[in-house]
Design an enzyme around this catalytic site. Sequence first.
Site, PDB file in Angstrom:
ATOM      1  N   TYR A   1       0.837  -1.209   0.000  1.00  0.00           N
ATOM      2  CA  TYR A   1       0.000   0.000   0.000  1.00  0.00           C
ATOM      3  C   TYR A   1       0.867   1.253   0.000  1.00  0.00           C
ATOM      4  CZ  TYR A   1      -3.769   3.123   1.687  1.00  0.00           C
ATOM      5  OH  TYR A   1      -4.690   4.136   1.844  1.00  0.00           O
TER       6      TYR A   1
ATOM      7  N   VAL B   1      -9.760   1.164  13.060  1.00  0.00           N
ATOM      8  CA  VAL B   1      -9.969   1.289  14.502  1.00  0.00           C
ATOM      9  C   VAL B   1     -11.335   1.897  14.858  1.00  0.00           C
ATOM     10  CG1 VAL B   1      -8.736   3.516  14.746  1.00  0.00           C
ATOM     11  CG2 VAL B   1      -8.831   1.923  16.658  1.00  0.00           C
TER      12      VAL B   1
HETATM   13  P1  NAD Z   1     -12.720   1.746   0.569  1.00  0.00           P
HETATM   14  O1  NAD Z   1     -12.057   0.422   0.634  1.00  0.00           O
HETATM   15  O2  NAD Z   1     -14.034   1.918   1.241  1.00  0.00           O
HETATM   16  O3  NAD Z   1     -12.909   2.214  -0.936  1.00  0.00           O
HETATM   17  C1  NAD Z   1     -12.057   1.807  -1.982  1.00  0.00           C
HETATM   18  C2  NAD Z   1     -12.935   1.483  -3.184  1.00  0.00           C
HETATM   19  O4  NAD Z   1     -12.106   1.110  -4.298  1.00  0.00           O
HETATM   20  C3  NAD Z   1     -13.866   0.286  -2.928  1.00  0.00           C
HETATM   21  O5  NAD Z   1     -15.157   0.610  -3.372  1.00  0.00           O
HETATM   22  C4  NAD Z   1     -13.244  -0.842  -3.744  1.00  0.00           C
HETATM   23  O6  NAD Z   1     -14.195  -1.808  -4.132  1.00  0.00           O
HETATM   24  C5  NAD Z   1     -12.644  -0.072  -4.898  1.00  0.00           C
HETATM   25  N1  NAD Z   1     -11.529  -0.751  -5.571  1.00  0.00           N
HETATM   26  C6  NAD Z   1     -10.460  -1.364  -5.001  1.00  0.00           C
HETATM   27  N2  NAD Z   1      -9.645  -1.847  -5.954  1.00  0.00           N
HETATM   28  C7  NAD Z   1     -10.207  -1.508  -7.153  1.00  0.00           C
HETATM   29  C8  NAD Z   1      -9.839  -1.723  -8.506  1.00  0.00           C
HETATM   30  N3  NAD Z   1      -8.715  -2.385  -8.831  1.00  0.00           N
HETATM   31  N4  NAD Z   1     -10.655  -1.258  -9.475  1.00  0.00           N
HETATM   32  C9  NAD Z   1     -11.805  -0.601  -9.173  1.00  0.00           C
HETATM   33  N5  NAD Z   1     -12.214  -0.375  -7.913  1.00  0.00           N
HETATM   34  C10 NAD Z   1     -11.412  -0.826  -6.918  1.00  0.00           C
HETATM   35  O7  NAD Z   1     -11.668   2.813   1.120  1.00  0.00           O
HETATM   36  P2  NAD Z   1     -11.826   4.383   1.383  1.00  0.00           P
HETATM   37  O8  NAD Z   1     -11.571   4.614   2.807  1.00  0.00           O
HETATM   38  O9  NAD Z   1     -13.061   4.892   0.761  1.00  0.00           O
HETATM   39  O10 NAD Z   1     -10.560   4.931   0.576  1.00  0.00           O
HETATM   40  C11 NAD Z   1     -10.687   5.545  -0.693  1.00  0.00           C
HETATM   41  C12 NAD Z   1      -9.312   6.032  -1.144  1.00  0.00           C
HETATM   42  O11 NAD Z   1      -8.808   6.978  -0.200  1.00  0.00           O
HETATM   43  C13 NAD Z   1      -8.277   4.926  -1.269  1.00  0.00           C
HETATM   44  O12 NAD Z   1      -7.483   5.168  -2.412  1.00  0.00           O
HETATM   45  C14 NAD Z   1      -7.443   5.080  -0.018  1.00  0.00           C
HETATM   46  O13 NAD Z   1      -6.120   4.641  -0.225  1.00  0.00           O
HETATM   47  C15 NAD Z   1      -7.517   6.576   0.229  1.00  0.00           C
HETATM   48  N6  NAD Z   1      -7.328   6.880   1.671  1.00  0.00           N
HETATM   49  C16 NAD Z   1      -8.327   6.674   2.583  1.00  0.00           C
HETATM   50  C17 NAD Z   1      -8.101   6.962   3.926  1.00  0.00           C
HETATM   51  C18 NAD Z   1      -9.170   6.775   4.977  1.00  0.00           C
HETATM   52  O14 NAD Z   1      -8.894   7.029   6.151  1.00  0.00           O
HETATM   53  N7  NAD Z   1     -10.375   6.391   4.663  1.00  0.00           N
HETATM   54  C19 NAD Z   1      -6.854   7.428   4.334  1.00  0.00           C
HETATM   55  C20 NAD Z   1      -5.859   7.593   3.378  1.00  0.00           C
HETATM   56  C21 NAD Z   1      -6.111   7.345   2.053  1.00  0.00           C
HETATM   57  N1  UDP Z   2      -6.133  -0.471  16.164  1.00  0.00           N
HETATM   58  C1  UDP Z   2      -6.506  -0.950  17.411  1.00  0.00           C
HETATM   59  N2  UDP Z   2      -7.573  -1.789  17.492  1.00  0.00           N
HETATM   60  C2  UDP Z   2      -8.305  -2.150  16.402  1.00  0.00           C
HETATM   61  C3  UDP Z   2      -7.930  -1.654  15.132  1.00  0.00           C
HETATM   62  C4  UDP Z   2      -6.828  -0.828  15.044  1.00  0.00           C
HETATM   63  O1  UDP Z   2      -5.884  -0.646  18.441  1.00  0.00           O
HETATM   64  O2  UDP Z   2      -9.285  -2.911  16.570  1.00  0.00           O
HETATM   65  C5  UDP Z   2      -5.000   0.458  16.088  1.00  0.00           C
HETATM   66  C6  UDP Z   2      -3.953   0.127  15.010  1.00  0.00           C
HETATM   67  O3  UDP Z   2      -2.976  -0.752  15.521  1.00  0.00           O
HETATM   68  C7  UDP Z   2      -3.381   1.508  14.719  1.00  0.00           C
HETATM   69  C8  UDP Z   2      -4.573   2.441  14.908  1.00  0.00           C
HETATM   70  O4  UDP Z   2      -5.512   1.730  15.701  1.00  0.00           O
HETATM   71  O5  UDP Z   2      -2.379   1.839  15.656  1.00  0.00           O
HETATM   72  C9  UDP Z   2      -5.239   2.856  13.592  1.00  0.00           C
HETATM   73  O6  UDP Z   2      -5.485   1.679  12.844  1.00  0.00           O
HETATM   74  P1  UDP Z   2      -6.282   1.702  11.472  1.00  0.00           P
HETATM   75  O7  UDP Z   2      -6.223   0.318  10.916  1.00  0.00           O
HETATM   76  O8  UDP Z   2      -7.614   2.318  11.666  1.00  0.00           O
HETATM   77  O9  UDP Z   2      -5.485   2.711  10.536  1.00  0.00           O
HETATM   78  P2  UDP Z   2      -3.915   2.895  10.183  1.00  0.00           P
HETATM   79  O10 UDP Z   2      -3.059   1.980  11.003  1.00  0.00           O
HETATM   80  O11 UDP Z   2      -3.834   2.601   8.740  1.00  0.00           O
HETATM   81  O12 UDP Z   2      -3.669   4.309  10.539  1.00  0.00           O
END
Ligand code: NAD
Ligand code: UDP
Length: 330
Positions: free
Chosen positions: A148, A190
């Site tokens: 990732y 989380v």
């Molecule tokens: P999510 O998993 O809910 O959404 C991702 C979507 O992409 C899903 O609908 C999935 O089915 C689709 N997808 C995955 N692979 C695909 C492919 N090869 N072709 C077409 N569709 C595909 O996640 P999210 O939280 O909505 O995240 C959306 C974007 O934002 C992602 O790129 C993620 O890396 C980025 N992002 C999210 C967060 C967060 O906290 N939610 C933080 C940092 C970055």
């Molecule tokens: N985490 C936790 N309990 C859970 C899920 C996640 O303590 O049930 C912790 C995880 O180890 C991390 C933080 O919460 O330190 C955020 O995790 P998340 O998977 O939401 O996002 P990311 O690690 O990608 O920031």
Amino acid sequence: MSVVAKRVLVTGGAGFLGSHLCERLVAHGDDVLCVDNYFTGRKDNVADLLGDPHFEAMRHDITHSLFVEVDEIYNLACPASPIHYQFDPVQTTKTSVIGAINMLGLAKRVKAKIFQASTSEVYGDPSLHPQPESYRGNVNPIGPRACYDEGKRCAETLFFDYFRQHKLKIRVARIFNTYGPRMHPNDGRVVSNFIVQALRGAPLTIYGDGSQTRAFCFVDDLIEGFLRLMAAADQVTGPINLGNPHETAVAELAELVIALTGSRSTITSCPLPIDDPVQRCPDIGQAKALLDWQPTTSLKEGLSRTIAYFDKLLSRRGAMEGGKIKLPSH
Ligand code: NAD
Ligand code: UDP
């Protein structure tokens, strides 16, 4: 003269963030094409939009070429939760890298402006706090999170090469932990884990001692940031941090969720995953200065709205399954 609606492609549009973005764009009067392979996304997330003539959903995997005519592209497709992106790490890298190449190629052909959903994970386990955009990160290139982190880093490289080489209009947002309604109840992040556990009266699973921090942004605030970045002047390419600068320890989050749900859940300690960042918090100085953007939803308010969503979802599923709450498998 009538104003012609913009044609906007949202990849990953049926996911958590994508579905909120599609909703905002349709409400704004744009013609939205949602493309998703439904790996972590759900049709339910966009069910309310399906009858709208300004919305169209297409099942497609962005690791394959896509031929459509659009004015703007938001590239969100990629699983975001560690358990999902580590389920098939090779596919995660392909989605980030080959998916970015395909979407950039499409943008180049149709001269569309293109937005990339990058991530705070490009900073890895940071040694600088809070993280400014100039920080180059501390990523383990061979660990379980690398598919990732490095995939997203390579996607940023591609965006800036297309910008320099092909004069593409690009926008790159580095998104920090975001939460809200429509997170997948099983996605392992989380906030969703703690809320679902609290609502079921199950122990809240803290990984490690819970002293690690994250900064949690409510989804509506983040989507506003996306729209402002896309609408900004073309020299505002990013990368730009979008997130809430209020840092919270995971143990503190657990206590808050228990208090807000009124749950009698206890807390249990589980092993800390490999390469789990110790501290993460955005420096949003650039977003404030260039986009006049900052989050306005407090953690308490955002959590209450998210709890209400999961409460409804779990009671509906509970009712459907004869009163026995069973979480969906993915
Ligand atoms: P999510 O998993 O809910 O959404 C991702 C979507 O992409 C899903 O609908 C999935 O089915 C689709 N997808 C995955 N692979 C695909 C492919 N090869 N072709 C077409 N569709 C595909 O996640 P999210 O939280 O909505 O995240 C959306 C974007 O934002 C992602 O790129 C993620 O890396 C980025 N992002 C999210 C967060 C967060 O906290 N939610 C933080 C940092 C970055
Ligand atoms: N985490 C936790 N309990 C859970 C899920 C996640 O303590 O049930 C912790 C995880 O180890 C991390 C933080 O919460 O330190 C955020 O995790 P998340 O998977 O939401 O996002 P990311 O690690 O990608 O920031």
